[in-house]
Design a protein around this motif. Sequence first.
Motif, PDB file in Angstrom:
ATOM      1  N   TYR A 110      53.084  33.091  29.129  1.00 15.67           N
ATOM      2  CA  TYR A 110      52.709  34.155  30.064  1.00 15.67           C
ATOM      3  C   TYR A 110      51.194  34.188  30.268  1.00 15.67           C
ATOM      4  O   TYR A 110      50.713  34.408  31.377  1.00 15.67           O
ATOM      5  N   GLY A 111      50.457  33.984  29.205  1.00 10.89           N
ATOM      6  CA  GLY A 111      49.003  33.955  29.310  1.00 10.89           C
ATOM      7  C   GLY A 111      48.518  32.790  30.157  1.00 10.89           C
ATOM      8  O   GLY A 111      47.626  32.943  31.000  1.00 10.89           O
ATOM      9  N   VAL A 112      49.125  31.621  29.956  1.00  5.90           N
ATOM     10  CA  VAL A 112      48.749  30.448  30.747  1.00  5.90           C
ATOM     11  C   VAL A 112      49.099  30.671  32.213  1.00  5.90           C
ATOM     12  O   VAL A 112      48.319  30.340  33.112  1.00  5.90           O
ATOM     13  N   ALA A 113      50.276  31.247  32.480  1.00 12.50           N
ATOM     14  CA  ALA A 113      50.682  31.512  33.866  1.00 12.50           C
ATOM     15  C   ALA A 113      49.736  32.507  34.535  1.00 12.50           C
ATOM     16  O   ALA A 113      49.358  32.323  35.699  1.00 12.50           O
ATOM     17  N   ALA A 114      49.332  33.543  33.810  1.00 13.75           N
ATOM     18  CA  ALA A 114      48.402  34.530  34.366  1.00 13.75           C
ATOM     19  C   ALA A 114      47.043  33.896  34.630  1.00 13.75           C
ATOM     20  O   ALA A 114      46.418  34.156  35.671  1.00 13.75           O
ATOM     21  N   TYR A 115      46.593  33.054  33.719  1.00 12.44           N
ATOM     22  CA  TYR A 115      45.310  32.384  33.912  1.00 12.44           C
ATOM     23  C   TYR A 115      45.361  31.470  35.135  1.00 12.44           C
ATOM     24  O   TYR A 115      44.442  31.463  35.951  1.00 12.44           O
ATOM     25  N   GLN A 116      46.434  30.701  35.267  1.00  7.31           N
ATOM     26  CA  GLN A 116      46.560  29.797  36.408  1.00  7.31           C
ATOM     27  C   GLN A 116      46.658  30.559  37.724  1.00  7.31           C
ATOM     28  O   GLN A 116      46.089  30.132  38.735  1.00  7.31           O
ATOM     29  N   ALA A 117      47.365  31.690  37.725  1.00  4.33           N
ATOM     30  CA  ALA A 117      47.462  32.504  38.936  1.00  4.33           C
ATOM     31  C   ALA A 117      46.095  33.073  39.321  1.00  4.33           C
ATOM     32  O   ALA A 117      45.721  33.091  40.502  1.00  4.33           O
ATOM     33  N   GLY A 118      45.340  33.513  38.331  1.00 10.19           N
ATOM     34  CA  GLY A 118      43.997  34.019  38.598  1.00 10.19           C
ATOM     35  C   GLY A 118      43.079  32.926  39.121  1.00 10.19           C
ATOM     36  O   GLY A 118      42.312  33.143  40.061  1.00 10.19           O
ATOM     37  N   GLN A 119      43.181  31.737  38.539  1.00  7.76           N
ATOM     38  CA  GLN A 119      42.361  30.621  38.995  1.00  7.76           C
ATOM     39  C   GLN A 119      42.713  30.236  40.430  1.00  7.76           C
ATOM     40  O   GLN A 119      41.835  29.962  41.248  1.00  7.76           O
ATOM     41  N   SER A 120      43.985  30.254  40.740  1.00  2.00           N
ATOM     42  CA  SER A 120      44.430  29.943  42.103  1.00  2.00           C
ATOM     43  C   SER A 120      43.903  30.981  43.095  1.00  2.00           C
ATOM     44  O   SER A 120      43.453  30.635  44.193  1.00  2.00           O
ATOM     45  N   ARG A 121      43.946  32.241  42.691  1.00  2.00           N
ATOM     46  CA  ARG A 121      43.443  33.317  43.544  1.00  2.00           C
ATOM     47  C   ARG A 121      41.948  33.173  43.801  1.00  2.00           C
ATOM     48  O   ARG A 121      41.472  33.363  44.919  1.00  2.00           O
TER      49      ARG A 121
ATOM     50  N   LYS B 173      39.340  36.854  39.204  1.00  2.00           N
ATOM     51  CA  LYS B 173      38.523  36.745  37.995  1.00  2.00           C
ATOM     52  C   LYS B 173      39.115  37.597  36.877  1.00  2.00           C
ATOM     53  O   LYS B 173      39.253  37.140  35.738  1.00  2.00           O
ATOM     54  N   ARG B 174      39.475  38.818  37.221  1.00  3.48           N
ATOM     55  CA  ARG B 174      40.062  39.723  36.211  1.00  3.48           C
ATOM     56  C   ARG B 174      41.409  39.209  35.719  1.00  3.48           C
ATOM     57  O   ARG B 174      41.728  39.303  34.533  1.00  3.48           O
ATOM     58  N   GLU B 175      42.199  38.670  36.632  1.00  3.95           N
ATOM     59  CA  GLU B 175      43.510  38.140  36.257  1.00  3.95           C
ATOM     60  C   GLU B 175      43.368  36.947  35.312  1.00  3.95           C
ATOM     61  O   GLU B 175      44.077  36.847  34.308  1.00  3.95           O
ATOM     62  N   ALA B 176      42.439  36.052  35.610  1.00  4.31           N
ATOM     63  CA  ALA B 176      42.203  34.899  34.737  1.00  4.31           C
ATOM     64  C   ALA B 176      41.669  35.345  33.383  1.00  4.31           C
ATOM     65  O   ALA B 176      42.065  34.808  32.339  1.00  4.31           O
ATOM     66  N   LEU B 177      40.797  36.330  33.372  1.00  2.00           N
ATOM     67  CA  LEU B 177      40.258  36.855  32.125  1.00  2.00           C
ATOM     68  C   LEU B 177      41.363  37.490  31.277  1.00  2.00           C
ATOM     69  O   LEU B 177      41.428  37.279  30.062  1.00  2.00           O
ATOM     70  N   ALA B 178      42.234  38.249  31.921  1.00  2.00           N
ATOM     71  CA  ALA B 178      43.352  38.865  31.199  1.00  2.00           C
ATOM     72  C   ALA B 178      44.272  37.788  30.623  1.00  2.00           C
ATOM     73  O   ALA B 178      44.731  37.901  29.479  1.00  2.00           O
ATOM     74  N   GLY B 179      44.536  36.752  31.404  1.00  2.00           N
ATOM     75  CA  GLY B 179      45.371  35.654  30.918  1.00  2.00           C
ATOM     76  C   GLY B 179      44.745  34.960  29.724  1.00  2.00           C
ATOM     77  O   GLY B 179      45.432  34.618  28.755  1.00  2.00           O
ATOM     78  N   SER B 180      43.428  34.768  29.767  1.00  2.00           N
ATOM     79  CA  SER B 180      42.755  34.111  28.637  1.00  2.00           C
ATOM     80  C   SER B 180      42.809  34.984  27.383  1.00  2.00           C
ATOM     81  O   SER B 180      42.939  34.463  26.269  1.00  2.00           O
TER      82      SER B 180
END
Length: 94
Positions: free
Chosen positions: A10-21, A69-76
């Motif tokens: 879930y963390g990796v998916a959130a990070y990837q979604a944030g990076q894509s955004r 940025k916030r989404e990727a940070l939360a995922g990390s």
Amino acid sequence: MNISGNSLSYGVAAYQAGQSRVDQAGAAIAAGSLPNDAQKRVDQVRSVDGVSQNQADKASQLVELQAGKREALAGSRVIQAASATLGSLIDTYA
């Protein structure tokens, strides 16, 4: 013992979604930063209260950039927590 890797995935998916955004918003900002003369005229005609549509689009893309940025940070942070949890479980059972 079965260790579930769901929180890590879930963390990796959130990070990837944030990076894509971030990538999409950055590309949109870069594409709209240097409009041609015809686009400038269209923006002047469409402007409402002195704010052109192009400026409004840039503002919304900047908001998307920050959200990504916030989404990727939360995922990390989820990845870090999952790693720490897994590390403590392995230390406990080792």
